[in-house]
Scaffold this motif. Sequence first.
Motif, PDB file in Angstrom:
ATOM      1  N   ASN A  38     -55.088  -1.590  -8.673  1.00  0.00           N
ATOM      2  CA  ASN A  38     -54.808  -2.513  -9.770  1.00  0.00           C
ATOM      3  C   ASN A  38     -55.730  -3.717  -9.734  1.00  0.00           C
ATOM      4  O   ASN A  38     -56.141  -4.221 -10.777  1.00  0.00           O
ATOM      5  CB  ASN A  38     -53.346  -2.984  -9.706  1.00  0.00           C
ATOM      6  CG  ASN A  38     -52.389  -1.987 -10.303  1.00  0.00           C
ATOM      7  OD1 ASN A  38     -51.994  -2.107 -11.454  1.00  0.00           O
ATOM      8  ND2 ASN A  38     -52.015  -0.975  -9.539  1.00  0.00           N
ATOM      9  N   SER A  74     -48.018  -0.194  -7.843  1.00  0.00           N
ATOM     10  CA  SER A  74     -48.468  -0.611  -9.170  1.00  0.00           C
ATOM     11  C   SER A  74     -47.883  -1.969  -9.543  1.00  0.00           C
ATOM     12  O   SER A  74     -48.573  -2.831 -10.092  1.00  0.00           O
ATOM     13  CB  SER A  74     -48.058   0.426 -10.227  1.00  0.00           C
ATOM     14  OG  SER A  74     -48.669   1.673  -9.990  1.00  0.00           O
ATOM     15  N   ALA A  78     -49.959  -5.408 -10.101  1.00  0.00           N
ATOM     16  CA  ALA A  78     -49.857  -6.042 -11.410  1.00  0.00           C
ATOM     17  C   ALA A  78     -49.437  -7.501 -11.280  1.00  0.00           C
ATOM     18  O   ALA A  78     -49.938  -8.371 -12.000  1.00  0.00           O
ATOM     19  CB  ALA A  78     -48.858  -5.278 -12.281  1.00  0.00           C
ATOM     20  N   TYR A  82     -51.098 -10.903 -12.612  1.00  0.00           N
ATOM     21  CA  TYR A  82     -50.261 -11.812 -13.390  1.00  0.00           C
ATOM     22  C   TYR A  82     -50.413 -13.241 -12.841  1.00  0.00           C
ATOM     23  O   TYR A  82     -50.535 -14.206 -13.603  1.00  0.00           O
ATOM     24  CB  TYR A  82     -48.800 -11.361 -13.302  1.00  0.00           C
ATOM     25  CG  TYR A  82     -47.809 -12.250 -14.034  1.00  0.00           C
ATOM     26  CD1 TYR A  82     -47.346 -11.903 -15.290  1.00  0.00           C
ATOM     27  CD2 TYR A  82     -47.324 -13.428 -13.446  1.00  0.00           C
ATOM     28  CE1 TYR A  82     -46.420 -12.701 -15.962  1.00  0.00           C
ATOM     29  CE2 TYR A  82     -46.415 -14.235 -14.109  1.00  0.00           C
ATOM     30  CZ  TYR A  82     -45.972 -13.876 -15.366  1.00  0.00           C
ATOM     31  OH  TYR A  82     -45.070 -14.676 -16.025  1.00  0.00           O
ATOM     32  N   ARG A 127     -50.224   0.115 -19.434  1.00  0.00           N
ATOM     33  CA  ARG A 127     -50.188   0.698 -18.091  1.00  0.00           C
ATOM     34  C   ARG A 127     -50.637   2.160 -18.092  1.00  0.00           C
ATOM     35  O   ARG A 127     -50.847   2.731 -17.026  1.00  0.00           O
ATOM     36  CB  ARG A 127     -48.764   0.615 -17.522  1.00  0.00           C
ATOM     37  CG  ARG A 127     -48.252  -0.781 -17.292  1.00  0.00           C
ATOM     38  CD  ARG A 127     -49.104  -1.572 -16.346  1.00  0.00           C
ATOM     39  NE  ARG A 127     -49.272  -0.898 -15.063  1.00  0.00           N
ATOM     40  CZ  ARG A 127     -50.029  -1.346 -14.076  1.00  0.00           C
ATOM     41  NH1 ARG A 127     -50.717  -2.464 -14.225  1.00  0.00           N
ATOM     42  NH2 ARG A 127     -50.115  -0.687 -12.947  1.00  0.00           N
ATOM     43  N   SER A 134     -54.961  -2.312 -15.680  1.00  0.00           N
ATOM     44  CA  SER A 134     -55.020  -3.424 -14.735  1.00  0.00           C
ATOM     45  C   SER A 134     -55.126  -4.760 -15.473  1.00  0.00           C
ATOM     46  O   SER A 134     -54.404  -5.713 -15.177  1.00  0.00           O
ATOM     47  CB  SER A 134     -56.213  -3.255 -13.797  1.00  0.00           C
ATOM     48  OG  SER A 134     -56.063  -2.120 -12.973  1.00  0.00           O
ATOM     49  N   SER A 137     -52.298  -7.241 -17.251  1.00  0.00           N
ATOM     50  CA  SER A 137     -51.435  -8.166 -16.506  1.00  0.00           C
ATOM     51  C   SER A 137     -51.915  -9.615 -16.631  1.00  0.00           C
ATOM     52  O   SER A 137     -51.113 -10.537 -16.493  1.00  0.00           O
ATOM     53  CB  SER A 137     -51.396  -7.775 -15.025  1.00  0.00           C
ATOM     54  OG  SER A 137     -50.918  -6.459 -14.859  1.00  0.00           O
ATOM     55  N   THR A 154     -43.744  -3.210 -16.597  1.00  0.00           N
ATOM     56  CA  THR A 154     -44.782  -2.671 -15.718  1.00  0.00           C
ATOM     57  C   THR A 154     -44.257  -1.478 -14.934  1.00  0.00           C
ATOM     58  O   THR A 154     -44.943  -0.455 -14.805  1.00  0.00           O
ATOM     59  CB  THR A 154     -45.268  -3.760 -14.744  1.00  0.00           C
ATOM     60  OG1 THR A 154     -45.875  -4.823 -15.487  1.00  0.00           O
ATOM     61  CG2 THR A 154     -46.285  -3.206 -13.764  1.00  0.00           C
ATOM     62  N   SER A 158     -45.805   2.173 -15.514  1.00  0.00           N
ATOM     63  CA  SER A 158     -46.450   2.719 -14.322  1.00  0.00           C
ATOM     64  C   SER A 158     -45.782   4.003 -13.869  1.00  0.00           C
ATOM     65  O   SER A 158     -46.455   4.931 -13.408  1.00  0.00           O
ATOM     66  CB  SER A 158     -46.412   1.696 -13.185  1.00  0.00           C
ATOM     67  OG  SER A 158     -47.120   0.522 -13.536  1.00  0.00           O
TER      68      SER A 158
END
Length: 235
Positions: A38, A74, A78, A82, A127, A134, A137, A154, A158
């Motif tokens: 990610n 994942s 993420a 973020y 996702r 990636s 996020s 997410t 994912s």
Amino acid sequence: MTATSPDSSWLSALLDWSVSLMDVIGPAGAGLAIALENVFPPLPSEVVLPMAGLAASTGSFTLLEALAWTTAGSIVGAFLLYGLGAWLGVDRLRRIAARVPLLRPDDIDRTVGWFQRHGGKAVFFGRMIPIFRSLISIPAGVTRMPLWRFGLLTAAGSLVWNTVFVLTGFLLGESWHVVEQYVDIVQYAVIGVVALAAAWFVVVRTRGAVAASRRRRSAAEDTAQPRELASSRAD
């Protein structure tokens, strides 16, 4: 279990390293590899996930463990991006846009406005799209999407993506490579669309900048002519 790939040696080394993680620490290794994917997209989940499914098919760990750990990875990856988006924030991005040629601060405002309206769908479906899976996020962090909502979307998106590729490795075994060509087509299509959109943006903005420059020059000339006429009459 080994990974074979036609790509460059450094990518092959990364894939072999991710496989060795699964051999050493089991499904947690698959989760760690996906978390890193990610943050570092050149490590392709389209290869790591089938390898996790292949390991599950040989009894190294269960299919449920493979899905649980890769989805957890994942989510962790993420949230790292973020956090990057939250650190950047709208104000910092507007200042950056003001310094970048062809960009304007109101571009950031429009993007943020769009994400605030459609962010839920963007995170969930993003996702499942190469490259964007990636990057999506970051705007979520910029707009400070509620953490619980971001995490839930997410996880859901994912889980869909991970299940497809983990099951591919689990069901096809050593023949999982047959799906690579189809994934490559999708990835190249996404790259092509992004490249066309970027080219269109540059052309439109360049034309706009040239037109604005001509208008300013014309306005300056129109202003200068009366002054020159008045000066000549005074002489």
